[in-house]
Each structure stands twice: as structure tokens, then as C-alpha cells.
Motif scaffolding. Structure first.
Motif, PDB file in Angstrom:
ATOM      1  N   ARG A 188       0.858  -1.195   0.000  1.00 34.15           N
ATOM      2  CA  ARG A 188       0.000   0.000   0.000  1.00 34.15           C
ATOM      3  C   ARG A 188       0.887   1.236   0.000  1.00 34.15           C
ATOM      4  O   ARG A 188       2.111   1.138   0.108  1.00 34.15           O
ATOM      5  CB  ARG A 188      -0.981  -0.010   1.157  1.00 34.15           C
ATOM      6  CG  ARG A 188      -0.372  -0.175   2.521  1.00 34.15           C
ATOM      7  CD  ARG A 188      -1.470  -0.428   3.574  1.00 34.15           C
ATOM      8  NE  ARG A 188      -0.955  -0.271   4.902  1.00 34.15           N
ATOM      9  CZ  ARG A 188      -0.540  -1.258   5.670  1.00 34.15           C
ATOM     10  NH1 ARG A 188      -0.585  -2.490   5.257  1.00 34.15           N
ATOM     11  NH2 ARG A 188      -0.079  -1.021   6.880  1.00 34.15           N
ATOM     12  N   HIS A 189       0.287   2.390  -0.125  1.00 29.39           N
ATOM     13  CA  HIS A 189       1.032   3.643  -0.217  1.00 29.39           C
ATOM     14  C   HIS A 189       1.916   3.835   1.025  1.00 29.39           C
ATOM     15  O   HIS A 189       1.501   3.517   2.146  1.00 29.39           O
ATOM     16  CB  HIS A 189       0.047   4.815  -0.347  1.00 29.39           C
ATOM     17  CG  HIS A 189       0.709   6.089  -0.762  1.00 29.39           C
ATOM     18  ND1 HIS A 189       1.394   6.882   0.125  1.00 29.39           N
ATOM     19  CD2 HIS A 189       0.814   6.681  -1.974  1.00 29.39           C
ATOM     20  CE1 HIS A 189       1.887   7.929  -0.514  1.00 29.39           C
ATOM     21  NE2 HIS A 189       1.549   7.827  -1.795  1.00 29.39           N
ATOM     22  N   PRO A 190       3.138   4.362   0.846  1.00 27.89           N
ATOM     23  CA  PRO A 190       4.043   4.555   1.985  1.00 27.89           C
ATOM     24  C   PRO A 190       3.463   5.436   3.096  1.00 27.89           C
ATOM     25  O   PRO A 190       3.838   5.271   4.262  1.00 27.89           O
ATOM     26  CB  PRO A 190       5.274   5.223   1.361  1.00 27.89           C
ATOM     27  CG  PRO A 190       5.201   4.942  -0.095  1.00 27.89           C
ATOM     28  CD  PRO A 190       3.763   4.724  -0.430  1.00 27.89           C
ATOM     29  N   ALA A 191       2.554   6.337   2.763  1.00 25.44           N
ATOM     30  CA  ALA A 191       1.940   7.189   3.784  1.00 25.44           C
ATOM     31  C   ALA A 191       0.954   6.409   4.656  1.00 25.44           C
ATOM     32  O   ALA A 191       0.536   6.892   5.705  1.00 25.44           O
ATOM     33  CB  ALA A 191       1.228   8.375   3.123  1.00 25.44           C
ATOM     34  N   GLU A 192       0.598   5.209   4.237  1.00 22.17           N
ATOM     35  CA  GLU A 192      -0.345   4.371   4.994  1.00 22.17           C
ATOM     36  C   GLU A 192       0.364   3.309   5.831  1.00 22.17           C
ATOM     37  O   GLU A 192      -0.287   2.499   6.484  1.00 22.17           O
ATOM     38  CB  GLU A 192      -1.321   3.694   4.034  1.00 22.17           C
ATOM     39  CG  GLU A 192      -2.197   4.668   3.268  1.00 22.17           C
ATOM     40  CD  GLU A 192      -3.003   3.971   2.177  1.00 22.17           C
ATOM     41  OE1 GLU A 192      -3.099   2.728   2.193  1.00 22.17           O
ATOM     42  OE2 GLU A 192      -3.531   4.684   1.311  1.00 22.17           O
ATOM     43  N   ILE A 193       1.680   3.297   5.799  1.00 23.18           N
ATOM     44  CA  ILE A 193       2.464   2.320   6.564  1.00 23.18           C
ATOM     45  C   ILE A 193       3.261   3.070   7.624  1.00 23.18           C
ATOM     46  O   ILE A 193       4.047   3.953   7.297  1.00 23.18           O
ATOM     47  CB  ILE A 193       3.429   1.538   5.641  1.00 23.18           C
ATOM     48  CG1 ILE A 193       2.645   0.768   4.584  1.00 23.18           C
ATOM     49  CG2 ILE A 193       4.329   0.607   6.462  1.00 23.18           C
ATOM     50  CD1 ILE A 193       3.517   0.094   3.527  1.00 23.18           C
TER      51      ILE A 193
ATOM     52  N   SER B 116       3.937   7.336  14.995  1.00 23.68           N
ATOM     53  CA  SER B 116       3.579   8.651  14.446  1.00 23.68           C
ATOM     54  C   SER B 116       4.352   8.972  13.162  1.00 23.68           C
ATOM     55  O   SER B 116       4.061   9.956  12.506  1.00 23.68           O
ATOM     56  CB  SER B 116       3.814   9.751  15.484  1.00 23.68           C
ATOM     57  OG  SER B 116       5.190   9.875  15.761  1.00 23.68           O
ATOM     58  N   MET B 117       5.333   8.131  12.801  1.00 20.19           N
ATOM     59  CA  MET B 117       6.104   8.375  11.582  1.00 20.19           C
ATOM     60  C   MET B 117       5.704   7.359  10.517  1.00 20.19           C
ATOM     61  O   MET B 117       5.638   6.167  10.791  1.00 20.19           O
ATOM     62  CB  MET B 117       7.601   8.257  11.851  1.00 20.19           C
ATOM     63  CG  MET B 117       8.442   8.523  10.608  1.00 20.19           C
ATOM     64  SD  MET B 117      10.208   8.465  10.921  1.00 20.19           S
ATOM     65  CE  MET B 117      10.398   9.976  11.842  1.00 20.19           C
ATOM     66  N   THR B 118       5.447   7.862   9.315  1.00 20.41           N
ATOM     67  CA  THR B 118       5.108   6.958   8.222  1.00 20.41           C
ATOM     68  C   THR B 118       6.352   6.646   7.400  1.00 20.41           C
ATOM     69  O   THR B 118       7.354   7.367   7.454  1.00 20.41           O
ATOM     70  CB  THR B 118       4.048   7.560   7.286  1.00 20.41           C
ATOM     71  OG1 THR B 118       4.609   8.688   6.612  1.00 20.41           O
ATOM     72  CG2 THR B 118       2.787   7.954   8.052  1.00 20.41           C
ATOM     73  N   LEU B 119       6.244   5.600   6.621  1.00 16.10           N
ATOM     74  CA  LEU B 119       7.313   5.220   5.710  1.00 16.10           C
ATOM     75  C   LEU B 119       7.548   6.333   4.687  1.00 16.10           C
ATOM     76  O   LEU B 119       8.688   6.605   4.310  1.00 16.10           O
ATOM     77  CB  LEU B 119       6.938   3.903   5.031  1.00 16.10           C
ATOM     78  CG  LEU B 119       7.979   3.229   4.165  1.00 16.10           C
ATOM     79  CD1 LEU B 119       9.297   3.033   4.892  1.00 16.10           C
ATOM     80  CD2 LEU B 119       7.442   1.896   3.672  1.00 16.10           C
ATOM     81  N   ALA B 120       6.481   7.016   4.278  1.00 13.95           N
ATOM     82  CA  ALA B 120       6.619   8.126   3.321  1.00 13.95           C
ATOM     83  C   ALA B 120       7.475   9.245   3.903  1.00 13.95           C
ATOM     84  O   ALA B 120       8.329   9.809   3.211  1.00 13.95           O
ATOM     85  CB  ALA B 120       5.240   8.661   2.934  1.00 13.95           C
ATOM     86  N   GLU B 121       7.258   9.576   5.185  1.00 12.11           N
ATOM     87  CA  GLU B 121       8.054  10.629   5.830  1.00 12.11           C
ATOM     88  C   GLU B 121       9.524  10.245   5.877  1.00 12.11           C
ATOM     89  O   GLU B 121      10.395  11.054   5.570  1.00 12.11           O
ATOM     90  CB  GLU B 121       7.562  10.865   7.259  1.00 12.11           C
ATOM     91  CG  GLU B 121       6.216  11.518   7.374  1.00 12.11           C
ATOM     92  CD  GLU B 121       5.770  11.564   8.826  1.00 12.11           C
ATOM     93  OE1 GLU B 121       6.432  12.265   9.627  1.00 12.11           O
ATOM     94  OE2 GLU B 121       4.782  10.886   9.165  1.00 12.11           O
ATOM     95  N   LEU B 122       9.797   9.012   6.286  1.00 15.91           N
ATOM     96  CA  LEU B 122      11.188   8.563   6.393  1.00 15.91           C
ATOM     97  C   LEU B 122      11.851   8.525   5.022  1.00 15.91           C
ATOM     98  O   LEU B 122      13.005   8.933   4.873  1.00 15.91           O
ATOM     99  CB  LEU B 122      11.260   7.194   7.065  1.00 15.91           C
ATOM    100  CG  LEU B 122      12.656   6.679   7.383  1.00 15.91           C
ATOM    101  CD1 LEU B 122      13.443   7.660   8.258  1.00 15.91           C
ATOM    102  CD2 LEU B 122      12.571   5.321   8.054  1.00 15.91           C
TER     103      LEU B 122
END
Length: 181
Positions: A73-78, A131-137
């Protein structure tokens, strides 16, 4: 006891960040990820199995000539909490502060004077990861443009309580003294 993430957690997070940075493109082969991240291919094969078999799955595989792995799924959802728990298990700085059902219980649990500390440590770590998503990282790692981060070993930091000063190692090998905030 030191709070540490194992090699499994470190390499697995790096694998997931690579997949996040290539999200929306064609599947990534483990060979490509191994070379890009300088990680052992055999180890990545083990890690991707854990990530694929997670509930819900974090990655999915595609077979064939252009096959490989993609995020499920989208990185912002992980969240990073999901990733780390799949790789490392529940967050547990001490037996008495294990997330979820405790399978092993300390003999001193009822009379423990420090359980509150370990519970606070567990909750702080869990809150940070959740609180941190894969998209942020992935965005942070991309914006560094490959520049190595500057880290200071904790063993090199000395705090003088009486003088309210912080002593840090300087680049020239000398010691830099700063007032504590």
C-alpha cells in the motif's frame, strides 16, 4: 540492558525505505536493493519473507522477468511502528513493559519500583514509531542527497552537573564545552 534494534530491524527498515522511494514504479529486485543499500542479498530474502507474510502484508511480490517487490500500500499508509514490530516483535525495553500480552512475567512485577520508568520508555518509543510513516522517512532520506548524517557516540558526551556544562568531542579531536540549555 541497552535498547537496540537488531540488524534484522535496521536492514528491514532500509529495505522498506528503498521500496518507498521507488513506490509507483516497477517492482524492485532484491539484487537491485542489495546493491543500492549495500546489504547482503541472502539476508534480504529472509526479511522480505517476514514483510510479505505479515498480517496485513507490507510487501507483495511479482514473478517474471521484470518481477520483484513492491509495497502492498502507499508509503503514507504504513507506519514505522508496523514495520519495526513485524521485524523485531513487540516493543519491550524490559520484560515488565512488553506491549500486548506478556508471555514472560518478572517475579518482582507487583513490588517493582521502576516499572513506571520502563512503561514510559516503551510508550515513548511506540509513539515515535507509530507517528512516523514510511513516506516521511523516505522523504527525509531522499532529501539528504546521499550525505552521511553526523552522529556523536553517546559515550563521548560528558555532562558536568556541578558546572552545568556539556562536553562534546569536536572535529579536531579537542573537546567543545557548551553551557547546558
Amino acid at each position: 540492558m541497552m535498547l537496540r534494534v537488531s540488524t534484522k530491524g535496521e536492514y528491514g527498515v532500509r529495505l522498506m525505505v528503498d521500496l518507498a522511494r521507488h513506490y509507483g514504479g516497477r517492482p524492485r529486485s532484491l539484487t537491485d536493493i542489495s546493491q543500492a543499500e549495500t546489504l547482503p542479498l541472502a539476508y534480504l530474502e529472509q526479511l522480505v519473507k517476514l514483510l510479505r507474510e505479515a498480517e496485513p502484508p507490507l510487501v507483495m511480490s511479482t514473478r517474471g522477468a521484470h518481477g520483484g517487490y513492491k509495497l502492498s500500500r502507499h508509503p503514507a499508509e504504513i507506519t514505522m511502528g508496523e514495520v519495526v514490530r513485524v521485524l523485531e516483535g513487540p516493543i519491550a525495553p524490559m520484560i515488565c513493559a512488553t506491549e500486548g500480552e506478556m508471555t514472560q512475567v518478572c517475579n518482582f512485577l507487583e513490588a517493582c519500583k521502576t516499572k513506571y520508568l520502563w512503561t514510559k520508555v516503551r510508550d515513548a518509543v511506540a509513539q515515535t514509531l507509530d507517528s512516523m510513516t514510511l513516506a516521511e522517512l523516505a522523504a527525509v532520506s531522499s532529501s539528504e542527497n546521499g550525505a552521511a548524517a553526523q552522529f556523536i557516540a553517546l559515550s563521548d558526551i560528558h555532562v558536568g552537573l556541578g558546572s552545568q556544562q556539556l562536553c562534546l568531542p569536536a572535529k579536531d579531536g579537542e573537546t567543545e564545552v557548551r553551557p547546558l540549555p
